[in-house]
Design a protein around this motif. Sequence first.
Motif, mmCIF file in Angstrom:
data_model
loop_
_atom_site.group_PDB
_atom_site.id
_atom_site.type_symbol
_atom_site.label_atom_id
_atom_site.label_comp_id
_atom_site.label_asym_id
_atom_site.label_seq_id
_atom_site.Cartn_x
_atom_site.Cartn_y
_atom_site.Cartn_z
ATOM 1 N N TRP A 198 47.044 47.094 34.905
ATOM 2 C CA TRP A 198 46.822 47.849 36.138
ATOM 3 C C TRP A 198 45.405 48.422 36.168
ATOM 4 C CZ3 TRP A 198 45.949 53.165 36.622
ATOM 5 C CH2 TRP A 198 45.905 53.621 37.931
ATOM 6 N N THR A 199 44.918 48.928 35.040
ATOM 7 C CA THR A 199 43.567 49.514 35.024
ATOM 8 C C THR A 199 42.488 48.459 35.245
ATOM 9 O OG1 THR A 199 43.427 49.318 32.610
ATOM 10 C CG2 THR A 199 44.213 51.408 33.514
ATOM 11 N N ILE A 200 42.762 47.222 34.850
ATOM 12 C CA ILE A 200 41.780 46.154 35.058
ATOM 13 C C ILE A 200 41.616 45.865 36.554
ATOM 14 C CG2 ILE A 200 41.295 43.715 34.622
ATOM 15 C CD1 ILE A 200 40.956 45.480 32.177
ATOM 16 N N GLY A 201 42.722 45.877 37.291
ATOM 17 C CA GLY A 201 42.661 45.521 38.706
ATOM 18 C C GLY A 201 42.708 46.707 39.647
ATOM 19 N N ILE A 202 42.244 47.869 39.212
ATOM 20 C CA ILE A 202 42.368 49.078 40.035
ATOM 21 C C ILE A 202 41.524 49.005 41.310
ATOM 22 C CG2 ILE A 202 40.558 50.406 38.894
ATOM 23 C CD1 ILE A 202 42.495 52.809 39.075
ATOM 24 N N HIS A 203 40.420 48.306 41.281
ATOM 25 C CA HIS A 203 39.558 48.240 42.463
ATOM 26 C C HIS A 203 40.185 47.408 43.582
ATOM 27 C CE1 HIS A 203 36.330 50.316 40.491
ATOM 28 N NE2 HIS A 203 36.400 49.472 39.462
ATOM 29 N N GLU A 204 40.979 46.419 43.220
ATOM 30 C CA GLU A 204 41.560 45.539 44.228
ATOM 31 C C GLU A 204 42.850 46.069 44.837
ATOM 32 O OE1 GLU A 204 40.704 44.255 41.166
ATOM 33 O OE2 GLU A 204 38.841 43.304 41.759
ATOM 34 N N ILE A 205 43.597 46.915 44.122
ATOM 35 C CA ILE A 205 44.921 47.298 44.611
ATOM 36 C C ILE A 205 44.915 48.521 45.504
ATOM 37 C CG2 ILE A 205 46.155 46.208 42.737
ATOM 38 C CD1 ILE A 205 46.365 48.869 41.380
ATOM 39 N N GLY A 206 43.901 49.358 45.418
ATOM 40 C CA GLY A 206 43.750 50.497 46.327
ATOM 41 C C GLY A 206 44.808 51.576 46.134
ATOM 42 N N TRP A 207 45.045 52.329 47.220
ATOM 43 C CA TRP A 207 45.958 53.467 47.157
ATOM 44 C C TRP A 207 47.411 53.051 47.042
ATOM 45 C CZ3 TRP A 207 44.545 58.131 45.935
ATOM 46 C CH2 TRP A 207 43.229 58.517 46.165
ATOM 47 N N VAL A 208 47.754 51.910 47.589
ATOM 48 C CA VAL A 208 49.135 51.438 47.474
ATOM 49 C C VAL A 208 49.464 51.169 46.002
ATOM 50 C CG1 VAL A 208 50.727 49.590 48.093
ATOM 51 C CG2 VAL A 208 49.135 50.477 49.792
ATOM 52 N N GLY A 209 48.560 50.528 45.306
ATOM 53 C CA GLY A 209 48.753 50.269 43.880
ATOM 54 C C GLY A 209 48.779 51.548 43.073
ATOM 55 N N PHE A 210 47.968 52.520 43.496
ATOM 56 C CA PHE A 210 47.971 53.808 42.800
ATOM 57 C C PHE A 210 49.319 54.501 42.951
ATOM 58 C CE2 PHE A 210 47.290 58.422 42.802
ATOM 59 C CZ PHE A 210 46.818 58.566 41.507
ATOM 60 N N MET A 211 49.886 54.482 44.145
ATOM 61 C CA MET A 211 51.197 55.108 44.351
ATOM 62 C C MET A 211 52.294 54.353 43.586
ATOM 63 S SD MET A 211 50.538 57.780 45.863
ATOM 64 C CE MET A 211 52.201 58.347 46.075
ATOM 65 N N GLU A 212 52.178 53.051 43.500
ATOM 66 C CA GLU A 212 53.149 52.280 42.725
ATOM 67 C C GLU A 212 53.088 52.642 41.250
ATOM 68 O OE1 GLU A 212 52.345 48.211 43.519
ATOM 69 O OE2 GLU A 212 53.334 48.237 45.472
ATOM 70 N N ILE A 213 51.886 52.817 40.718
ATOM 71 C CA ILE A 213 51.773 53.152 39.298
ATOM 72 C C ILE A 213 52.219 54.585 39.046
ATOM 73 C CG2 ILE A 213 49.424 54.013 39.015
ATOM 74 C CD1 ILE A 213 51.071 51.377 36.853
ATOM 75 N N VAL A 214 52.039 55.476 40.019
ATOM 76 C CA VAL A 214 52.551 56.843 39.875
ATOM 77 C C VAL A 214 54.080 56.813 39.795
ATOM 78 C CG1 VAL A 214 52.828 59.033 41.097
ATOM 79 C CG2 VAL A 214 50.569 58.019 40.873
ATOM 80 N N MET A 215 54.718 56.019 40.644
ATOM 81 C CA MET A 215 56.183 55.904 40.588
ATOM 82 C C MET A 215 56.626 55.255 39.269
ATOM 83 S SD MET A 215 57.344 54.988 44.491
ATOM 84 C CE MET A 215 56.364 53.507 44.584
ATOM 85 N N PHE A 216 55.856 54.294 38.788
ATOM 86 C CA PHE A 216 56.180 53.631 37.525
ATOM 87 C C PHE A 216 56.103 54.616 36.357
ATOM 88 C CE2 PHE A 216 54.718 51.136 33.815
ATOM 89 C CZ PHE A 216 55.820 50.320 33.669
#
Length: 128
Positions: A86-104
């Motif tokens: 997830w940290t490798i692709g943080i620039h491409e996933i944006g806020w949606v990816g950030f919220m998904e990782i917070v839930m994870f």
Amino acid sequence: MSENINFFTQYWSFSFFILGGFGICFFMLFLGWLCGGKSFSRNKHIPFESGINAVGDCSFPFSIKFYLVAMLFVIFDVEALYLYVWTIGIHEIGWVGFMEIVMFVFSLLLGLFYLIKGNVLNWVPNNN
């Protein structure tokens, strides 16, 4: 029409890769069976270490806690690997990816609190 051809090309290469992997595994197992030494002595199945015959029973039971902690380590280690990806692709996933990782991570913490509450990580036996 070209999209279907591209799909089948990718599917064929993946199938070939899987079949090739299984083929290499079976070939190596067969080659080991074919070229391996065969022994038919009566002492073949007697366990020994460094040429010394065993005295007594060498097997002793492990606590179930050992296996449980080992499985928990593997589970949390794989999840740490997911966090690294997830940290490798943080620039491409944006806020949606950030919220998904917070839930994870929140679900991981819930699982950890559940394990702590159930005394899974407590190695001291209860004297009730």
